[in-house]
Structure formats: structure tokens, C-alpha cells
Motif scaffolding. Structure first.
Motif, PDB file in Angstrom:
ATOM      1  N   UNK A 110       0.839  -1.183   0.000  1.00 44.81           N
ATOM      2  CA  UNK A 110       0.000   0.000   0.000  1.00 44.81           C
ATOM      3  C   UNK A 110       0.882   1.244   0.000  1.00 44.81           C
ATOM      4  N   UNK A 111       0.586   2.211  -0.851  1.00 50.57           N
ATOM      5  CA  UNK A 111       1.354   3.449  -0.924  1.00 50.57           C
ATOM      6  C   UNK A 111       0.727   4.501  -0.011  1.00 50.57           C
ATOM      7  N   UNK A 112       1.584   5.276   0.656  1.00 43.89           N
ATOM      8  CA  UNK A 112       1.122   6.327   1.560  1.00 43.89           C
ATOM      9  C   UNK A 112       1.696   7.658   1.098  1.00 43.89           C
ATOM     10  N   UNK A 113       0.819   8.646   0.918  1.00 44.25           N
ATOM     11  CA  UNK A 113       1.212  10.003   0.550  1.00 44.25           C
ATOM     12  C   UNK A 113       0.782  10.945   1.676  1.00 44.25           C
ATOM     13  N   UNK A 114       1.674  11.275   2.618  1.00 42.13           N
ATOM     14  CA  UNK A 114       1.283  12.146   3.743  1.00 42.13           C
ATOM     15  C   UNK A 114       0.876  13.543   3.306  1.00 42.13           C
ATOM     16  N   UNK A 115       1.621  14.142   2.345  1.00 45.56           N
ATOM     17  CA  UNK A 115       1.218  15.421   1.785  1.00 45.56           C
ATOM     18  C   UNK A 115       1.654  16.626   2.589  1.00 45.56           C
ATOM     19  N   UNK A 116       0.729  17.564   2.801  1.00 50.17           N
ATOM     20  CA  UNK A 116       1.044  18.879   3.365  1.00 50.17           C
ATOM     21  C   UNK A 116       0.198  19.167   4.605  1.00 50.17           C
ATOM     22  N   UNK A 117       0.544  20.274   5.277  1.00 51.88           N
ATOM     23  CA  UNK A 117      -0.242  20.727   6.418  1.00 51.88           C
ATOM     24  C   UNK A 117      -0.330  19.679   7.503  1.00 51.88           C
ATOM     25  N   UNK A 118      -1.547  19.374   7.925  1.00 53.16           N
ATOM     26  CA  UNK A 118      -1.730  18.359   8.968  1.00 53.16           C
ATOM     27  C   UNK A 118      -1.642  16.944   8.414  1.00 53.16           C
ATOM     28  N   UNK A 119      -1.518  16.809   7.089  1.00 55.07           N
ATOM     29  CA  UNK A 119      -1.460  15.482   6.488  1.00 55.07           C
ATOM     30  C   UNK A 119      -0.418  14.567   7.115  1.00 55.07           C
ATOM     31  N   UNK A 120       0.868  14.998   7.189  1.00 59.60           N
ATOM     32  CA  UNK A 120       1.874  14.133   7.808  1.00 59.60           C
ATOM     33  C   UNK A 120       1.572  13.785   9.261  1.00 59.60           C
ATOM     34  N   UNK A 121       0.959  14.718   9.996  1.00 61.01           N
ATOM     35  CA  UNK A 121       0.657  14.476  11.411  1.00 61.01           C
ATOM     36  C   UNK A 121      -0.396  13.375  11.577  1.00 61.01           C
ATOM     37  N   UNK A 163      -2.144  20.547  -0.462  1.00 59.47           N
ATOM     38  CA  UNK A 163      -2.483  21.948  -0.661  1.00 59.47           C
ATOM     39  C   UNK A 163      -1.592  22.835   0.172  1.00 59.47           C
ATOM     40  N   UNK A 164      -1.328  24.030  -0.354  1.00 62.56           N
ATOM     41  CA  UNK A 164      -0.475  24.984   0.347  1.00 62.56           C
ATOM     42  C   UNK A 164      -0.983  26.379   0.024  1.00 62.56           C
ATOM     43  N   UNK A 192      -7.582   6.700  -0.912  1.00 59.55           N
ATOM     44  CA  UNK A 192      -8.328   6.898   0.333  1.00 59.55           C
ATOM     45  C   UNK A 192      -7.770   8.118   1.053  1.00 59.55           C
ATOM     46  N   UNK A 193      -8.642   9.093   1.309  1.00 53.75           N
ATOM     47  CA  UNK A 193      -8.179  10.324   1.954  1.00 53.75           C
ATOM     48  C   UNK A 193      -9.267  10.902   2.845  1.00 53.75           C
ATOM     49  N   UNK A 194      -8.885  11.457   3.996  1.00 52.70           N
ATOM     50  CA  UNK A 194      -9.872  12.163   4.818  1.00 52.70           C
ATOM     51  C   UNK A 194     -10.337  13.416   4.097  1.00 52.70           C
ATOM     52  N   UNK A 195     -11.514  13.889   4.451  1.00 56.29           N
ATOM     53  CA  UNK A 195     -12.128  15.006   3.741  1.00 56.29           C
ATOM     54  C   UNK A 195     -11.531  16.349   4.167  1.00 56.29           C
ATOM     55  N   UNK A 196     -10.928  16.431   5.342  1.00 57.23           N
ATOM     56  CA  UNK A 196     -10.680  17.718   5.984  1.00 57.23           C
ATOM     57  C   UNK A 196      -9.662  18.639   5.307  1.00 57.23           C
ATOM     58  N   UNK A 197      -8.791  18.166   4.459  1.00 57.36           N
ATOM     59  CA  UNK A 197      -7.802  19.032   3.837  1.00 57.36           C
ATOM     60  C   UNK A 197      -6.608  19.307   4.737  1.00 57.36           C
ATOM     61  N   UNK A 198      -5.782  20.281   4.339  1.00 57.79           N
ATOM     62  CA  UNK A 198      -4.500  20.498   5.015  1.00 57.79           C
ATOM     63  C   UNK A 198      -4.612  21.308   6.298  1.00 57.79           C
ATOM     64  N   UNK A 199      -5.713  22.019   6.508  1.00 62.70           N
ATOM     65  CA  UNK A 199      -5.953  22.807   7.733  1.00 62.70           C
ATOM     66  C   UNK A 199      -4.718  23.597   8.164  1.00 62.70           C
ATOM     67  N   UNK A 200      -4.237  24.537   7.328  1.00 66.45           N
ATOM     68  CA  UNK A 200      -2.991  25.248   7.654  1.00 66.45           C
ATOM     69  C   UNK A 200      -3.049  26.044   8.949  1.00 66.45           C
ATOM     70  N   UNK A 201      -4.255  26.385   9.411  1.00 63.68           N
ATOM     71  CA  UNK A 201      -4.367  27.170  10.648  1.00 63.68           C
ATOM     72  C   UNK A 201      -3.946  26.389  11.888  1.00 63.68           C
ATOM     73  N   UNK A 202      -3.995  25.053  11.832  1.00 62.32           N
ATOM     74  CA  UNK A 202      -3.588  24.269  13.000  1.00 62.32           C
ATOM     75  C   UNK A 202      -2.407  23.346  12.692  1.00 62.32           C
ATOM     76  N   UNK A 203      -1.871  23.409  11.482  1.00 58.33           N
ATOM     77  CA  UNK A 203      -0.746  22.541  11.123  1.00 58.33           C
ATOM     78  C   UNK A 203       0.449  22.823  12.040  1.00 58.33           C
TER      79      UNK A 203
END
Length: 338
Positions: A1-12, A68-69, A263-274
Motif C-alpha cells: 500500500x502506498x502512503x502520501x502524507x502530503x502537506x499541512x496536517x497530512x503528515x501528522x 495543498x499549500x 483513500x483520503x480524509x475530507x478535511x484538507x490540510x488545515x494550515x491554521x492548525x498545522x
């Protein structure tokens, strides 16, 4: 399985989720592509290389954090990742379940109307998000912008058939055929034909404004809703709010014929709390449960959902759900319930 953590809160949230998945001891290995992100895009102008795509293709599915950034004003970066994956793998079926995990999380006053448990099935490769259109006389007082809403018989037929395939009893098709005449006529034709192919399921139809109203007044009326790309985007966020918020909203983009999925959560990168360590990991955990379920690891998927339910019931959650735990602590609370 491939994992793409991405940006913002994604890696967390991905890190917290992978720790939880390790506790299941399921027969899956993770290929983490943590170099696919906005920083790499700014340096090289490329986000997802052909080599990355080859690694993704060799896996059974993709678990994604968020992309997203806000520092990147254009949308080319996100489209170069998400849209490329959707088109390369023809992930035409977006599947977004909404289930109320705990009564206290509902914004509805009437307890009898709170128990939302439905799925928004969204056409994922056509519609207003196809990128067809342009601007004439840009940056002038006479600027004219056009975005085309694309619907094809092939695309509409298959998404409606998929919706019937995942429904136990009933499917509601949502459109705006009374105002969007050409695309609406095509959706109506495909809907009638699909209903005839699935006589064992109850078929109904609503215009999108009426559907939004009914979802708020009594979401328990719905089981599966099928609609186009833009309406599905909006209605699935609405159902997420009815089920406790974006911190619990799971999502999958699927090709039902090949079995491959993103498969991805809907919430996006949420830069305000990243970077603050308070992002809710439960949407990613529940997204992983969807992934496990599609890979026929049903026991593991059920275990994850039971553990999430128990953690929420005990208030062992992040601040957005009324708790005081960090991202890692909330994931640890789920592991404790496993």
C-alpha cells in the motif's frame, strides 16, 4: 500500500494513523512517499513524478493525508497530484460515508433525526471540476470566465450503477435538471435506465436545493445519494457536519472495476492548525478502515471502527470534538481500545 502524507496536517494525521494500523498486525506493508509535497513542487516544479506513479501502481491502494499549500496561489500543484491520480487510475466513484458516531456530536436538536447513516456517491472525473473552460480579456473590466459542466452518458451511467451496487435498499439521485437543462436531461435519462436495471432497490429523485434542506431537517431518510462532482462535494461536507464534523469524515475515490482506490480524509490540510499537534486523526483512521474493508480485511476494519466509537464515547478525543488530547494521544486512545 502506498502512503502520501502530503502537506499541512497530512503528515501528522498519517503518522498517527500508521502507528494505529501497525497495532492491527494486518498483512499490509506501507511504502511512504513523504517527498511528494508542496516543498518539492516549489523546488522542482513537479510534485508527482513518473517514478512515484510507478511505485503507486505497484501497490494495492493509496492512503493519502492532505494536499495543498496556501502559499501557492494557483491550483496547478494540487491538480497535478489529485487530478492526475484520479485520471490515471480512472477513480470515477467518490464514496463518502456519514455516520453519527456519538449522539452529542450532532448539531440537530431533535434526537429522533440525529442518527444519520448515509453515503454520498459523487461522480469524480467529470462535471465542473474537469478543467474545461477559460477566461477572455482576463484582468480587465470586461473579463469573461467560462467553466464547462461536463457530463457523458458513459460517466453518468456508471456512477449511478455503482450507487445502486452499494445500496442495501434505496438510492436518491440529486440534480438540478429544472435549471441545468442539457446535463440534467442526460442525468434524468441515465437515472431512469438505471432504475429499470435495479428493480430490487427503491429509487427516488430530488433537486439539489431540496436535498440540502431535507438532509438538514431529517438526514435519516437517506441511505445512498448519487450526484455529480460539484453537488457531491457540497452535500458530502453537509453530511459530514451532521455526523460530527470534518474531523470524522472519511472518503475513498474508487475504480470499482479494477479495485484500485485512493483513500483520503475530507478535511484538507488545515494550515491554521498545522504543526500544533492538535489535528484530529480519526478521519484518517476511519478512512483506513474503508481501505481495509475494500481489501476484504473486514475484521480489521470493524475493529478500527469499534475502537473509534469507544474512544469518542469516553471523550478521549482532540479539541474539535470536545476533548483535550493531542493528535498522537487521540491515536493512542484508539489503540488502547483495540
Amino acid at each position: 500500500m502506498t502512503v502520501l502524507p502530503g502537506d499541512g496536517i497530512g503528515p501528522e494525521v498519517v503518522e498517527a494513523t500508521l502507528s494505529t494500523l501497525d497495532a492491527l498486525d494486518a498483512p499490509l506493508s506501507f511504502d511512504v512517499l513523504d517527498h511528494v509535497n508542496a516543498s518539492a513542487y516549489r523546488r522542482s516544479g513537479h510534485a508527482l513524478t513518473d517514478g512515484d506513479l510507478a511505485r503507486i501502481t505497484s501497490g494495492s491502494a493509496v492512503l493519502l493525508g492532505a494536499f495543498g499549500d496556501p502559499a501557492l496561489e494557483d491550483t496547478d500543484y494540487v491538480r497535478s497530484v489529485l487530478l492526475r491520480l484520479r485520471l490515471e487510475f480512472d477513480l470515477y466513484a467518490n464514496y463518502r460515508p456519514a455516520r453519527l458516531w456519538q449522539d452529542r456530536l450532532s448539531p440537530l436538536r431533535d434526537p429522533s433525526k440525529r442518527a444519520v447513516d448515509c453515503v454520498i456517491v459523487r461522480e469524480n472525473t467529470e462535471g465542473l471540476y474537469s478543467g474545461v473552460g477559460g477566461a477572455l480579456r482576463a484582468a480587465t473590466p470586461w473579463e469573461t470566465a467560462v467553466d464547462a459542466d461536463i457530463s457523458t452518458y458513459h460517466g453518468v451511467s456508471r456512477i449511478i450503477d455503482f450507487a445502486f451496487s452499494v445500496a442495501a435498499e434505496k438510492v436518491c439521485m440529486v440534480d438540478k435538471a429544472n435549471a441545468v437543462r442539457s446535463g440534467g436531461s442526460l442525468w434524468q435519462r441515465c437515472w431512469r435506465e438505471a432504475a429499470e436495471r435495479h428493480p430490487d432497490k427503491r429509487a427516488s429523485h430530488l433537486y439539489v436545493d431540496t436535498a440540502a434542506m431535507k438532509l438538514v431537517t431529517d438526514p435519516t431518510e437517506f441511505e445512498v445519494v448519487v450526484t455529480n462532482n460539484s453537488y457531491g462535494d457540497i452535500l458530502s461536507d453537509l453530511t459530514a457536519a451532521l455526523a460530527g464534523g470534518l474531523g470524522l469524515a472519511a472518503s475513498a475515490s474508487l475504480n470499482p472495476e479494477t479495485g484500485f482506490g485512493l483513500y483520503e480524509p475530507v478535511h484538507g490540510t488545515a494550515p491554521d492548525i498545522a504543526g500544533k499537534g492538535i489535528a484530529n486523526p480519526l478521519a484518517t483512521v476511519l478512512t483506513a478502515a474503508l481501505l481495509y474493508e475494500r481489501l476484504e480485511l473486514t475484521a480489521e476494519a470493524d475493529a478500527l471502527r469499534r475502537a473509534v466509537t469507544a474512544a469518542i464515547a469516553k471523550g478521549r478525543v482532540t479539541p474539535d470534538l470536545g476533548g483535550d488530547l493531542s493528535t498522537r494521544e487521540a491515536a493512542a486512545a484508539v489503540r488502547a481500545e483495540l
